[in-house]
Write a protein that holds these residues in place. Structure first.
Motif, short mmCIF file in Angstrom:
data_model
loop_
_atom_site.label_atom_id
_atom_site.label_comp_id
_atom_site.label_asym_id
_atom_site.label_seq_id
_atom_site.Cartn_x
_atom_site.Cartn_y
_atom_site.Cartn_z
N ALA A 43 0.85 -1.19 0.00
CA ALA A 43 0.00 0.00 0.00
C ALA A 43 0.88 1.24 0.00
O ALA A 43 1.89 1.29 0.71
N ALA A 44 0.52 2.21 -0.82
CA ALA A 44 1.32 3.43 -0.92
C ALA A 44 0.42 4.61 -1.24
O ALA A 44 -0.62 4.47 -1.90
N GLN A 45 0.83 5.77 -0.75
CA GLN A 45 0.19 7.03 -1.10
C GLN A 45 1.11 7.75 -2.07
O GLN A 45 2.31 7.90 -1.80
N LEU A 46 0.55 8.22 -3.18
CA LEU A 46 1.36 8.79 -4.25
C LEU A 46 1.09 10.29 -4.38
O LEU A 46 -0.07 10.73 -4.35
N GLY A 47 2.16 11.04 -4.52
CA GLY A 47 2.05 12.48 -4.70
C GLY A 47 2.55 12.89 -6.08
O GLY A 47 3.53 12.33 -6.58
N VAL A 48 1.88 13.85 -6.70
CA VAL A 48 2.27 14.39 -8.00
C VAL A 48 2.29 15.90 -7.87
O VAL A 48 1.27 16.52 -7.53
N PHE A 49 3.44 16.50 -8.14
CA PHE A 49 3.57 17.95 -8.00
C PHE A 49 4.20 18.51 -9.28
O PHE A 49 5.31 18.12 -9.67
N LYS A 50 3.49 19.41 -9.93
CA LYS A 50 4.01 20.03 -11.15
C LYS A 50 5.07 21.06 -10.79
O LYS A 50 4.82 22.00 -10.04
N LEU A 51 6.27 20.88 -11.33
CA LEU A 51 7.37 21.78 -11.01
C LEU A 51 7.40 23.00 -11.94
O LEU A 51 7.36 24.13 -11.49
N ARG A 52 7.42 22.73 -13.24
CA ARG A 52 7.47 23.85 -14.19
C ARG A 52 7.26 23.34 -15.61
O ARG A 52 7.32 22.13 -15.86
N THR A 53 7.01 24.26 -16.51
CA THR A 53 6.92 23.97 -17.94
C THR A 53 7.96 24.83 -18.66
O THR A 53 8.03 26.03 -18.43
N ASP A 54 8.77 24.20 -19.48
CA ASP A 54 9.78 24.96 -20.22
C ASP A 54 10.10 24.26 -21.53
O ASP A 54 9.49 23.25 -21.88
N LEU A 55 11.06 24.81 -22.27
CA LEU A 55 11.48 24.23 -23.53
C LEU A 55 12.56 23.19 -23.28
O LEU A 55 13.38 23.34 -22.38
N ASN A 56 12.55 22.15 -24.08
CA ASN A 56 13.60 21.15 -23.99
C ASN A 56 14.94 21.76 -24.34
O ASN A 56 15.02 22.73 -25.12
N PRO A 57 16.03 21.23 -23.79
CA PRO A 57 17.35 21.74 -24.16
C PRO A 57 17.56 21.66 -25.68
O PRO A 57 17.29 20.64 -26.31
N GLY A 58 18.03 22.75 -26.25
CA GLY A 58 18.25 22.79 -27.68
C GLY A 58 17.07 23.31 -28.46
O GLY A 58 17.18 23.61 -29.64
N ALA A 59 15.91 23.42 -27.80
CA ALA A 59 14.74 23.93 -28.49
C ALA A 59 14.73 25.44 -28.43
O ALA A 59 15.25 26.06 -27.51
N GLY A 60 14.13 26.04 -29.42
CA GLY A 60 14.01 27.48 -29.43
C GLY A 60 12.66 27.88 -29.98
O GLY A 60 11.97 27.08 -30.61
N THR A 61 12.27 29.10 -29.74
CA THR A 61 11.02 29.57 -30.27
C THR A 61 11.24 29.99 -31.72
O THR A 61 12.05 30.87 -31.99
N ALA A 62 10.52 29.37 -32.62
CA ALA A 62 10.79 29.55 -34.04
C ALA A 62 10.44 30.96 -34.49
O ALA A 62 9.34 31.46 -34.24
N MET A 63 11.39 31.59 -35.16
CA MET A 63 11.16 32.87 -35.81
C MET A 63 10.55 33.88 -34.85
O MET A 63 9.51 34.48 -35.12
#
Length: 227
Positions: free
Chosen positions: A151-171
């Motif tokens: 038996a286990a209790q599970l926690g989910v916590f959103k840390l952040r949203t960002d771009l993957n390494p090497g990705a850039g915003t196009a144009m």
């Protein structure tokens, strides 16, 4: 006092001393055996608690991944996403907290229940983290048909949203409106996944209390946004 009487008295004293010595040695041996037994039980308890925590967390990432991809929960679990659109069968051992038939259920990818609405907060301590899912299952021990509860209790916590390494915003300079997108790597959402579990066995302490071992395992999970 005759010589025979003296020898008999000496033999009696010697026997008493030897008996006392053997009693002391036996008592120490029994105490040491008890300590070793408790040490072994404590070790088994810690290992079992760790396994009970790690086992449920391994599949938690798959649940998070499909929940984000489908933007919800399957209908058979009380959500509104059709089974054909939810491409992962959540094992029966897992139950999702705050998931009812009359609402869409929790959206782990939007916000954290530990924070104020529409606000961000730092990763809370283990005792302050909300339970997002639970795991309950009996697994075989490998000894005949014996099983042990997990038996286990599970926690989910959103840390952040960002771009993957090497990705850039196009144009960026030329396309600030519609059509602007992430190029070369896409975006990702990082989560803190945590599992809290106890051992199914207990150890009796000197205070005559049954104490169960507790283990906490955690990992950072990366979901790559693909839809």
């Amino acid at each position: 006092m005759t010589r025979a009487q003296q020898q008999g008295g000496f033999a009696l004293i010697t026997s008493v001393v030897l008996l006392i010595g053997l009693t002391v040695v036996g008592t120490v041996a029994v105490r040491n055996a008890g300590f070793e037994l408790r040490m072994s039980e404590n070790h088994i308890q810690r290992v079992e608690a760790l396994e009970n925590s790690e086992l449920p967390r391994r599949r938690l990432g798959d649940i998070v991944d499909q929940h984000i991809y489908a933007r919800g929960w399957p209908t058979e679990r009380g959500g509104k996403v059709l089974k054909r659109d939810f491409l992962f069968d959540i094992p029966d051992a897992y139950s999702i907290a705050d998931l009812a038939e009359d609402k869409e259920g929790p959206r782990w990818y939007v916000t954290n229940s530990e924070c104020e609405p529409a606000a961000q907060c730092a990763l809370p301590a283990t005792d302050d983290m909300d339970t997002k899912a639970r795991f309950n299952r009996n697994i075989p021990t490998g000894i005949g048909e014996r099983t042990r509860p997990v038996a286990a209790q599970l926690g989910v916590f959103k840390l952040r949203t960002d771009l993957n390494p090497g990705a850039g915003t196009a144009m960026v300079a030329g396309y600030e409106g519609l059509g602007k997108s992430a190029a070369a790597g896409g975006a990702r959402i990082l989560f803190h996944l945590e599992s809290r579990s106890t051992s199914s066995r207990t150890v009796r302490t000197s205070a005559q209390q049954d104490v169960a071992g507790r283990a906490i395992t955690a990992a950072t999970y990366r979901h790559v946004v693909r839809n």
